[in-house]
Design an enzyme around this catalytic site. Structure first.
Site, PDB file in Angstrom:
ATOM      1  N   ASP A  74     -57.691   6.679  34.255  1.00  8.84           N
ATOM      2  CA  ASP A  74     -57.301   8.017  34.685  1.00  8.84           C
ATOM      3  C   ASP A  74     -56.349   8.622  33.666  1.00  8.84           C
ATOM      4  O   ASP A  74     -55.364   7.989  33.277  1.00  8.84           O
ATOM      5  CB  ASP A  74     -56.628   7.943  36.054  1.00  8.84           C
ATOM      6  N   ASP A 104     -61.952   8.693  49.655  1.00  7.50           N
ATOM      7  CA  ASP A 104     -60.624   8.110  49.452  1.00  7.50           C
ATOM      8  C   ASP A 104     -59.992   7.919  50.826  1.00  7.50           C
ATOM      9  O   ASP A 104     -60.037   8.825  51.668  1.00  7.50           O
ATOM     10  CB  ASP A 104     -59.740   9.029  48.616  1.00  7.50           C
TER      11      ASP A 104
END
EC number: 5.3.1.16
Length: 245
Positions: free
Chosen positions: A129, A7
């Site tokens: 998510d 990330d």
């Protein structure tokens, strides 16, 4: 398969705790060297997310993403702030193997369905998510900052008519915590959606987590923090996955 994850915020590898941008840990790693190592070790694809773009699509690190893709070292699935067909085409043209669609799959479902039809199920990954509340899998968007009124199963069902193939599902409460994955979540998903190749994400901290995830039937496990912090080696992770039948 095992999919290492990076990330990126402001060009640097980071991990967030449960998606909280205020709880960020930076890692001093050379991304190019990591990609080269993973290729040598037998990794087939790497997961890359632009967290600046995920939070605000106007802040996408496009030049950085293009630079990383230009290395051509290893196949990469890439996401973060992808909002239109130009974004998808741009990344694919630059060498991305798959493009990850997150918030847009909720905000603009009809358009995303068209993208699946245009590019085919092998080039698009839906990133869904969830926060689990009373057994209901509530979808969150915008870098996990915003709760929606949609539930995980309903969205997968909606896109299944467009030959949806790849779904990356993260239990936000587990992400970046090293507290162990939500095994029941993936067990239920694999049972209910047999045609989807799920990517499990969040919480992997020990090799036995990989064994347990393989037993749920998921096709892929995304691992970020554990590899960055050397909780185990990529060789051991791969061996663990391959040995578990």
């Amino acid at each position: 398969m095992i999919i290492p994850a990076f990330d990126l915020i402001n060009g640097k590898p980071v991990r967030l705790y449960q998606g909280n941008y205020l709880n960020q840990k930076d890692y001093n790693v050379n991304l190019r060297e990591c990609l080269e190592e993973y290729k040598l070790k037998g990794i087939k694809i790497v997961h890359l997310v632009d967290l600046d773009g995920a939070k605000n699509s106007k802040n996408r690190q496009l030049n950085l993403l293009k630079k990383i893709l230009s290395y051509g070292i290893i196949p990469i699935q890439i996401g973060g702030g992808i909002r239109n067909i130009e974004d998808i085409q741009n990344l694919l043209d630059c060498g991305a193997t798959r493009v990850i669609i997150g918030s847009c799959a909720i905000k603009n479902k009809i358009q995303v369905k068209k993208w699946l039809d245009i590019y085919g199920p092998d080039r698009i990954v839906l990133a869904l998510d969830v926060h689990i509340n009373n057994n209901k899998k509530e979808i969150h968007i915008n870098g996990w900052q915003k709760k929606t009124n949609y539930f995980l199963e309903d969205i997968i069902e909606y896109f299944s008519s467009s030959q949806l193939k790849h779904v990356l599902c993260t239990d936000i409460s587990k992400d970046g915590t090293l507290s162990g994955p939500n095994f029941k979540l993936y067990q239920d998903l694999v049972k209910n959606f047999k045609n989807i190749k799920f990517q499990a994400s969040g919480g992997v901290s020990v090799l036995n987590d990989i064994v347990s995830l393989k037993k749920t039937g998921v096709h892929n496990v995304i691992i970020g923090r554990s590899l960055l912090e050397k909780k185990f080696t990529i060789e051991d992770a791969l061996k663990c996955w391959q040995n578990e039948s």
